[in-house]
Design an enzyme around this catalytic site. Sequence first.
Site, short mmCIF file in Angstrom:
data_model
loop_
_atom_site.label_atom_id
_atom_site.label_comp_id
_atom_site.label_asym_id
_atom_site.label_seq_id
_atom_site.Cartn_x
_atom_site.Cartn_y
_atom_site.Cartn_z
N ALA A 59 0.81 -1.22 0.00
CA ALA A 59 0.00 0.00 0.00
C ALA A 59 0.85 1.27 0.00
O ALA A 59 0.44 2.28 -0.56
CB ALA A 59 -0.95 0.00 1.20
N VAL A 84 -4.86 -3.27 4.07
CA VAL A 84 -3.97 -3.27 5.23
C VAL A 84 -4.79 -3.81 6.40
O VAL A 84 -5.82 -3.24 6.76
CB VAL A 84 -3.46 -1.85 5.55
CG1 VAL A 84 -2.43 -1.89 6.67
CG2 VAL A 84 -2.88 -1.18 4.31
N HIS A 91 3.08 -0.65 12.69
CA HIS A 91 3.28 -0.57 11.24
C HIS A 91 1.96 -0.33 10.53
O HIS A 91 1.90 0.42 9.54
CB HIS A 91 3.94 -1.86 10.73
CG HIS A 91 4.25 -1.84 9.27
ND1 HIS A 91 5.18 -1.00 8.71
CD2 HIS A 91 3.74 -2.56 8.24
CE1 HIS A 91 5.24 -1.20 7.41
NE2 HIS A 91 4.36 -2.14 7.10
#
Length: 183
Positions: A59, A84, A91
């Site tokens: 991404a 995601v 992260h």
Amino acid sequence: MAGTETHHILQRPDFDRPVKLLIVVAPYYKDIADDLVAGARAEIEAAGGGWDIAEVPGALEVPTAIAIADRSSNYDGYVALGCVIRGETTHYDTVCNDSSRAIQLMGLQGLCIGNGILTVENREQAVVRADPAQMNKGGGAAAAALHLVALSRKWGGQKTGAGFRPPQDTIRLAGDAKGNPTA
């Protein structure tokens, strides 16, 4: 709760000349990415548009690929796709925030981008959002890009003769035929 909400969906825009979008996808979760792409392709084709596809590792690379394509290609707009899923570290926050921020900044600079990068808590949420038969977020991202392209075309030709800015073709500076200043 989201299943009980009703949302207004804008009517698909009409185009007087062909529109071509670049779908940039991060297939980190391949099955989810495939569903997002299927939804995006179907929406673009339903509007009579064409598309190309570019794959990137994740991404975070999606906005960079869009920026590269915008500098070196001739697309009307872009569809950013990926997923995601929250993990155990921060992260997730970095990837979600930075990819979204970069896409938003490019949009504010005039690029027509539909953001379909899913940011979810778990795989089950991603599957439902990506599935064209369910939430169809890939199709929604393509629709957003198409609407922005339609607005860009509508307003793109209105830069001369409006407000206090004089039309560029009527500005004349003193000079000879080669543009050199004369005294």
